[in-house]
Design an enzyme around this catalytic site. Structure first.
Site, PDB file in Angstrom:
ATOM      1  N   ARG A  69       0.812  -1.224   0.000  1.00  0.00           N
ATOM      2  CA  ARG A  69       0.000   0.000   0.000  1.00  0.00           C
ATOM      3  C   ARG A  69       0.842   1.270   0.000  1.00  0.00           C
ATOM      4  O   ARG A  69       0.420   2.286  -0.533  1.00  0.00           O
ATOM      5  CB  ARG A  69      -0.931   0.006   1.214  1.00  0.00           C
ATOM      6  CG  ARG A  69      -1.826  -1.206   1.349  1.00  0.00           C
ATOM      7  CD  ARG A  69      -2.680  -1.461   0.128  1.00  0.00           C
ATOM      8  NE  ARG A  69      -3.619  -2.560   0.363  1.00  0.00           N
ATOM      9  CZ  ARG A  69      -4.177  -3.278  -0.574  1.00  0.00           C
ATOM     10  NH1 ARG A  69      -3.888  -3.031  -1.846  1.00  0.00           N
ATOM     11  NH2 ARG A  69      -5.022  -4.247  -0.286  1.00  0.00           N
ATOM     12  N   LYS A 164      -2.211 -16.189   5.747  1.00  0.00           N
ATOM     13  CA  LYS A 164      -3.473 -16.165   5.011  1.00  0.00           C
ATOM     14  C   LYS A 164      -3.291 -16.920   3.688  1.00  0.00           C
ATOM     15  O   LYS A 164      -2.157 -17.078   3.232  1.00  0.00           O
ATOM     16  CB  LYS A 164      -3.936 -14.717   4.777  1.00  0.00           C
ATOM     17  CG  LYS A 164      -2.944 -13.834   4.006  1.00  0.00           C
ATOM     18  CD  LYS A 164      -3.408 -12.385   3.997  1.00  0.00           C
ATOM     19  CE  LYS A 164      -2.515 -11.540   3.100  1.00  0.00           C
ATOM     20  NZ  LYS A 164      -2.877 -10.115   3.129  1.00  0.00           N
ATOM     21  N   HIS A 177     -12.816 -11.175  -3.961  1.00  0.00           N
ATOM     22  CA  HIS A 177     -13.197  -9.767  -3.869  1.00  0.00           C
ATOM     23  C   HIS A 177     -14.457  -9.496  -4.697  1.00  0.00           C
ATOM     24  O   HIS A 177     -15.249  -8.614  -4.350  1.00  0.00           O
ATOM     25  CB  HIS A 177     -12.064  -8.865  -4.375  1.00  0.00           C
ATOM     26  CG  HIS A 177     -10.836  -8.892  -3.520  1.00  0.00           C
ATOM     27  ND1 HIS A 177      -9.867  -9.855  -3.641  1.00  0.00           N
ATOM     28  CD2 HIS A 177     -10.430  -8.068  -2.526  1.00  0.00           C
ATOM     29  CE1 HIS A 177      -8.904  -9.618  -2.758  1.00  0.00           C
ATOM     30  NE2 HIS A 177      -9.225  -8.545  -2.074  1.00  0.00           N
ATOM     31  N   ASP A 249     -11.538 -12.135   6.760  1.00  0.00           N
ATOM     32  CA  ASP A 249     -11.190 -11.285   5.629  1.00  0.00           C
ATOM     33  C   ASP A 249     -12.298 -10.237   5.523  1.00  0.00           C
ATOM     34  O   ASP A 249     -13.306 -10.284   6.242  1.00  0.00           O
ATOM     35  CB  ASP A 249     -11.052 -12.116   4.348  1.00  0.00           C
ATOM     36  CG  ASP A 249     -10.080 -11.488   3.342  1.00  0.00           C
ATOM     37  OD1 ASP A 249      -9.802 -10.275   3.455  1.00  0.00           O
ATOM     38  OD2 ASP A 249      -9.605 -12.203   2.448  1.00  0.00           O
TER      39      ASP A 249
END
Length: 342
Positions: A69, A164, A177, A249
């Protein structure tokens, strides 16, 4: 208390967001690229957050490769799947590199007072494009070896590790997603392959947290793993002996729609065994939970505060400027090796 992790809309905390952060059920905050413009701005943002809730767990997805990020002012961490090829298959060298990259990733975040990166990915590199080179390898033994070294590097910086996506997201093509992935394989394949990195690293005491997949494994259980008490309580807690924090999640993902609206999703995740639930990119969804959800009366059995950094270890690591600098050069070397192949 403190079962919820939420996010922010921008580069600072609005008054409405400050009110949400003060809510007793909010125990975590996850940052995204939209919350970052520079290292200096990020440090100021974290200070603002700490003034509102000093003890809150601040996290980010900062795995390396395409999932990092913060970029300007941070070292670009290579994708985990590039480490072993860059070492030309030399596992001893690759493990040493993985350790240094784990240290580098963690110390650059900890230097900004960020507690946690949701890393590493323990999925096998199979047909899933959303995983791909986020995975260390297609082979369980290589994932175990490299992930263990990466985690040990994180620990040497003072940061805990969150593996994960349990029990493995690598063998489904759909992206959770935007869709509901279904892994149609027999249970034997999952237990003999995908779950092995989780099993081994739990047994070695390397994982402080785990994030389950929004994937359905119908040959094992009809519910997605993150909403399945069989996967989380029977397999993860009882059979594998995991005693760390289970993070859901993001409940805003399409793979979570299985459980209905946010109230239904939160209830299903907590009933299944999650200790902290994530709601990202949906302020109205967060507000619906803070205003309308009946939260458990008891505190989480495994509170997310268990993932707070080892402050003494971090203080020592921050003094080790030469290791930090050498790790930066290593990251650049691996990036250049990968670019030369393309």
């Amino acid at each position: 208390m403190s079962y919820l992790m939420l996010d922010l809309l921008s580069l600072d905390v609005s008054e409405a967001e400050a009110e949400m952060l003060r809510h007793p059920q909010v125990g975590g905050l996850i940052l995204f690229s939209r919350n970052f413009s520079s290292r200096e701005q990020l440090i100021a943002l974290v200070q603002q957050i700490r003034q509102i809730r000093p003890e809150i767990l601040i996290a980010v997805d900062h795995e390396g490769g395409r999932v990092q990020r913060f970029r300007e002012g941070f070292t670009l961490i290579p994708a985990m799947g590039d480490i072993l090829p860059a070492a030309k298959g030399d596992m001893v060298l690759a493990k040493r590199w993985a350790c240094e990259l784990g240290f580098l990733m963690a110390i650059e975040l900890l230097a900004c007072d960020i507690d946690l990166s949701f890393a590493p990915v323990l999925d096998l590199n199979g047909i899933s494009q959303v995983i791909g080179k986020r995975s260390f390898s297609a082979k369980p033994d290589e994932v175990i070896a490299l992930a263990q070294s990466f985690i040990e590097g994180m620990a040497e910086a003072g940061m805990g590790a969150v593996g994960k996506h349990f029990p493995g997201h690598g063998s489904v093509a759909a992206d959770s997603h935007i869709a509901q992935p279904i892994d149609e394989r027999e249970a034997e394949a999952i237990f003999n392959q995908d779950i092995l990195p989780f099993k081994e690293l739990i047994a070695k005491g390397k994982l402080s947290g785990i994030m389950p997949a929004h994937v359905i494994y119908p040959k094992v259980d009809p519910n997605p793993a993150g909403f399945s008490s069989y996967w989380l309580k029977q397999i993860l807690r009882k059979e594998l002996g995991f005693n760390g924090v289970i993070f859901s999640d993001d409940l805003g993902m399409k793979g979570a729609a299985f459980a209905g609206d946010y109230l239904g999703r939160a209830q299903a995740a907590l009933d299944a065994g999650c200790d902290m639930i994530l709601v990202c990119n949906d302020n109205p969804g967060v507000m619906s939970l803070l205003n309308g959800f009946v939260w458990p009366a008891a505190a989480p059995q495994h509170p997310a505060s268990l993932l707070k950094p080892n402050a003494a270890q971090t203080a020592i690591a921050l003094e080790n400027a030469s290791r930090w600098e050498n790790a930066k050069q290593l990251a650049e070397q691996i990036q250049l090796a990968q670019q030369a192949k393309v």
